[in-house]
Design an enzyme around this catalytic site. Sequence first.
Site, short mmCIF file in Angstrom:
data_model
loop_
_atom_site.label_atom_id
_atom_site.label_comp_id
_atom_site.label_asym_id
_atom_site.label_seq_id
_atom_site.Cartn_x
_atom_site.Cartn_y
_atom_site.Cartn_z
N GLN A 117 -8.70 26.27 -23.10
CA GLN A 117 -8.72 26.68 -21.67
C GLN A 117 -7.31 26.74 -21.09
O GLN A 117 -6.92 27.74 -20.48
CB GLN A 117 -9.57 25.69 -20.85
CG GLN A 117 -9.76 26.13 -19.40
CD GLN A 117 -10.17 25.01 -18.44
OE1 GLN A 117 -10.14 23.84 -18.78
NE2 GLN A 117 -10.53 25.38 -17.24
N ARG A 171 -9.26 26.38 -35.76
CA ARG A 171 -10.47 27.13 -36.12
C ARG A 171 -10.72 28.32 -35.21
O ARG A 171 -11.17 29.36 -35.66
CB ARG A 171 -11.67 26.20 -36.16
CG ARG A 171 -11.75 25.44 -37.49
CD ARG A 171 -12.98 24.62 -37.53
NE ARG A 171 -12.95 23.64 -36.45
CZ ARG A 171 -13.01 22.33 -36.63
NH1 ARG A 171 -13.15 21.86 -37.82
NH2 ARG A 171 -12.97 21.50 -35.62
N ASN A 178 -3.55 22.43 -38.55
CA ASN A 178 -4.45 21.36 -38.16
C ASN A 178 -3.58 20.24 -37.56
O ASN A 178 -2.82 19.60 -38.27
CB ASN A 178 -5.22 20.87 -39.40
CG ASN A 178 -6.07 19.66 -39.10
OD1 ASN A 178 -6.11 19.18 -37.97
ND2 ASN A 178 -6.75 19.16 -40.12
N TYR A 186 -12.94 9.32 -24.40
CA TYR A 186 -11.89 10.25 -23.94
C TYR A 186 -10.87 9.51 -23.06
O TYR A 186 -9.66 9.60 -23.26
CB TYR A 186 -12.56 11.38 -23.15
CG TYR A 186 -11.64 12.35 -22.45
CD1 TYR A 186 -10.84 13.23 -23.17
CD2 TYR A 186 -11.60 12.41 -21.06
CE1 TYR A 186 -10.01 14.15 -22.52
CE2 TYR A 186 -10.79 13.33 -20.40
CZ TYR A 186 -10.00 14.19 -21.13
OH TYR A 186 -9.19 15.10 -20.48
N LYS A 204 -6.94 8.67 -23.57
CA LYS A 204 -5.92 9.12 -22.61
C LYS A 204 -5.00 7.97 -22.20
O LYS A 204 -3.79 8.13 -22.13
CB LYS A 204 -6.57 9.76 -21.37
CG LYS A 204 -7.14 11.15 -21.65
CD LYS A 204 -6.03 12.12 -22.01
CE LYS A 204 -6.48 13.42 -22.61
NZ LYS A 204 -5.41 14.19 -23.25
N ILE A 264 -9.79 21.32 -14.20
CA ILE A 264 -9.02 22.56 -14.06
C ILE A 264 -10.00 23.73 -13.99
O ILE A 264 -10.85 23.90 -14.87
CB ILE A 264 -8.06 22.76 -15.26
CG1 ILE A 264 -7.15 21.54 -15.46
CG2 ILE A 264 -7.23 24.04 -15.07
CD1 ILE A 264 -6.16 21.27 -14.36
C1 AKB Z 1 -13.18 16.57 -18.38
O1 AKB Z 1 -14.02 16.79 -17.48
O2 AKB Z 1 -13.41 15.90 -19.38
C2 AKB Z 1 -11.80 17.14 -18.19
C3 AKB Z 1 -10.92 16.18 -17.49
C4 AKB Z 1 -11.02 15.96 -16.04
O3 AKB Z 1 -10.10 15.55 -18.11
N1 AKB Z 1 -11.87 18.38 -17.48
#
Ligand code: AKB
Length: 316
Positions: free
Chosen positions: A12, A36, A53, A142, A146, A172
């Site tokens: 994106q 990929r 990769n 996630y 981060k 975003i």
């Molecule tokens: C998500 O929704 O996982 C991402 C973000 C806010 O990091 N767009």
Amino acid sequence: MKNILVIGAAGQIGSELVPYLRKIYGDNHVIATFNRTPLPAEISEAGPTAQMNATDGNSMYQVIKKYNIDAIYNLVAVLSAKGEANPPLSWKINMETTFNCLENMKEVKGAVFTPSSIGAFGLTTPQDQTPQDTIMRPSTIYGISKVAGELLADYYHLKYGVDARGVRFPGIISNVTMPGGGTTDYAVEIYYEAIKNQKYTSNLKAGTFLDMMYMPDALAAAVQIMEADPAKLIHRNCFNVTAMSFDPEIIAAAIRKHIPEFVLDYNVDPVKQAIAESWPNSMDDSCARAEWGWKPEYNLETMTIDMLEKVAAKLK
Ligand code: AKB
């Protein structure tokens, strides 16, 4: 003149960042990598590309040497909702890619941009006007990757002089490449569905406020932080940046000003809802404003006009 490697150029942000960087630094100085997913023709025909990769540090090193790279934009990540479906894969991709970028740029003391996210915050974080420096106990894989990426970037700067910088992006919103697997994806899909069907079913509840930003501002933020005068940076890495905060009802009302028949209903996804509730309602981005002049151009109204026009033209 810099030679820049964009890792994740088919995604994106990457698919729009590559042409943006090529305009600034020259087509031949921006190398677009993909794995990929093939690159769109506008990217592959306009400048150098490499298949790679990013979890393989050695193959990344070969590309860095071949093109004499001195800056990397590291945009590969498994986003929040997708990460919850496969935590080990999310951890592997998110962490190994960031580690390989930092480790490979150690030798040349190059620069690395790695976006962090509102996902780095958690339920115990103050949710309104979330400060730059605050409690960070995320509850998604996630978010954990981060926070670890933010710390790793600081570590490589302190220990090895890698010029590691970044911002904490909100959701975003864009009209070129669809996001995939994020909690904030609804705010992109809603525009496509408004044009196609004049109707959208939100997977987040009314009243779920999240920070958002239009892609042109996100691209500007990424380049501005990398070009910022280091002498003025108190924080180097992971700046809060935002442009707007809204819930599904507010974005629907903005769309309805242009498409009065637009209907919003709800079918809440419990995984996405729990993630969204653990993230800030709105962030305080005053450190980015003070330290490197961050100032977004788009608000909800101006973004909505542009999104509806561009998505309508695309779907025609
Ligand atoms: C998500 O929704 O996982 C991402 C973000 C806010 O990091 N767009």
